[in-house]
Scaffold this active site. Structure first.
Site, PDB file in Angstrom:
ATOM      1  N   SER A   1       0.859  -1.187   0.000  1.00 30.11           N
ATOM      2  CA  SER A   1       0.000   0.000   0.000  1.00 30.11           C
ATOM      3  C   SER A   1       0.890   1.229   0.000  1.00 30.11           C
ATOM      4  CB  SER A   1      -0.876   0.005   1.264  1.00 30.11           C
ATOM      5  OG  SER A   1      -1.502   1.266   1.442  1.00 30.11           O
TER       6      SER A   1
ATOM      7  N   TYR B   1      -1.660  -0.892  10.353  1.00 33.78           N
ATOM      8  CA  TYR B   1      -1.858  -1.252   8.942  1.00 33.78           C
ATOM      9  C   TYR B   1      -0.653  -0.826   8.107  1.00 33.78           C
ATOM     10  CZ  TYR B   1      -3.733  -0.957   4.174  1.00 33.78           C
ATOM     11  OH  TYR B   1      -3.919  -1.076   2.824  1.00 33.78           O
TER      12      TYR B   1
END
Length: 247
Positions: free
Chosen positions: A142, A156
């Site tokens: 990401s 995350y």
């Protein structure tokens, strides 16, 4: 409006069997669709109910954060669905928590789903795979690995940074027979993203800070994955590709 992207040849994945974790919906589902549309077969491992039965899809409900479940699913693969390629897509954003209030259970959950699953599934793939001249692993990182993500999503972002490091390390170890790359999506219009934001209208707000002035679609990430899975990217490994509209 999303513009159609240039496409690879219809048979770009002929002879490939692509194992996609989290392949029942969202980005994973779009990758499965792209694989099938370009002549490949797919193995789908997901906690959700598998998609409708197709002759070119082998689907199973698998908790990829459970090492035993992954090993059992690999042993149960039919010979015709021994994977030649792997997409480690399964992941969660997790609860939004400040660092000072992180819960041990949530730390374990996000680490298990986002990072341990990649290790478990990569190990299983290496033990079960069938040979292919363009064997390829695509991991889903990401842009949070680079930006740090949104406030409260440090866990995350940390797991996605670890996936980027694992991608580079794996690429060195598995070369020359298997290429390993990663995609780093930005804000993509998926159910998991909508659940995290809690309000679909926030997607429009976020779009204003993206240079391309819109959020991405799952199919756009899938097109990038398709390229990395195919022989068109035969000289590309240890690379992280942003699919983030310029962020």
């Amino acid at each position: 409006m999303t513009q159609p992207a240039p496409s690879l040849a219809p048979d770009a994945l002929h002879g490939a069997v692509v194992l996609v974790t989290g392949g029942a919906s969202g980005i994973g589902g779009a990758i499965v669709d792209a694989v099938l549309a370009h002549g490949g077969k797919a193995v789908v491992w997901d906690l959700r109910a598998p998609p409708g039965m197709r002759a070119d899809v082998h689907a199973a409900q698998v908790d990829v954060s459970d090492a035993g479940a992954v090993a059992a699913a690999a042993r149960a693969l039919p010979e015709a669905f021994r994977p030649t390629h792997l997409v480690n897509n399964a992941g969660i954003i997790g609860k939004r928590m400040p660092l000072a209030e992180m819960e041990a259970e949530e730390i374990d959950r996000v680490l298990s789903v986002n990072l341990k699953s990649v290790l478990y599934c990569t190990r299983a793939y290496l033990g079960a795979r069938a040979p292919h001249p363009h064997a390829s692993i695509v991991n889903l990182s990401s842009i949070a690995a680079r930006t740090g993500g949104m406030p409260g999503n440090a866990l995350y972002a940390t797991t996605k940074g670890a996936i980027a490091a694992l991608t580079r390390a794996s690429a060195k170890e598995l070369a020359p027979g298997i290429r390993v790359n990663a995609l780093a999506p930005g804000i993509i219009d998926t159910p998991i993203q909508q659940d995290s934001l809690g309000d679909r209208a926030k997607l429009a707000e976020i779009a204003r800070v993206i240079p391309l002035q819109r959020v991405g679609g799952p199919e756009e990430v899938a097109q990038a994955a398709l390229w990395l899975l195919s022989g068109a990217s035969a000289y590309v490994t240890a690379t992280i590709i942003d699919v983030a509209g310029g962020r």
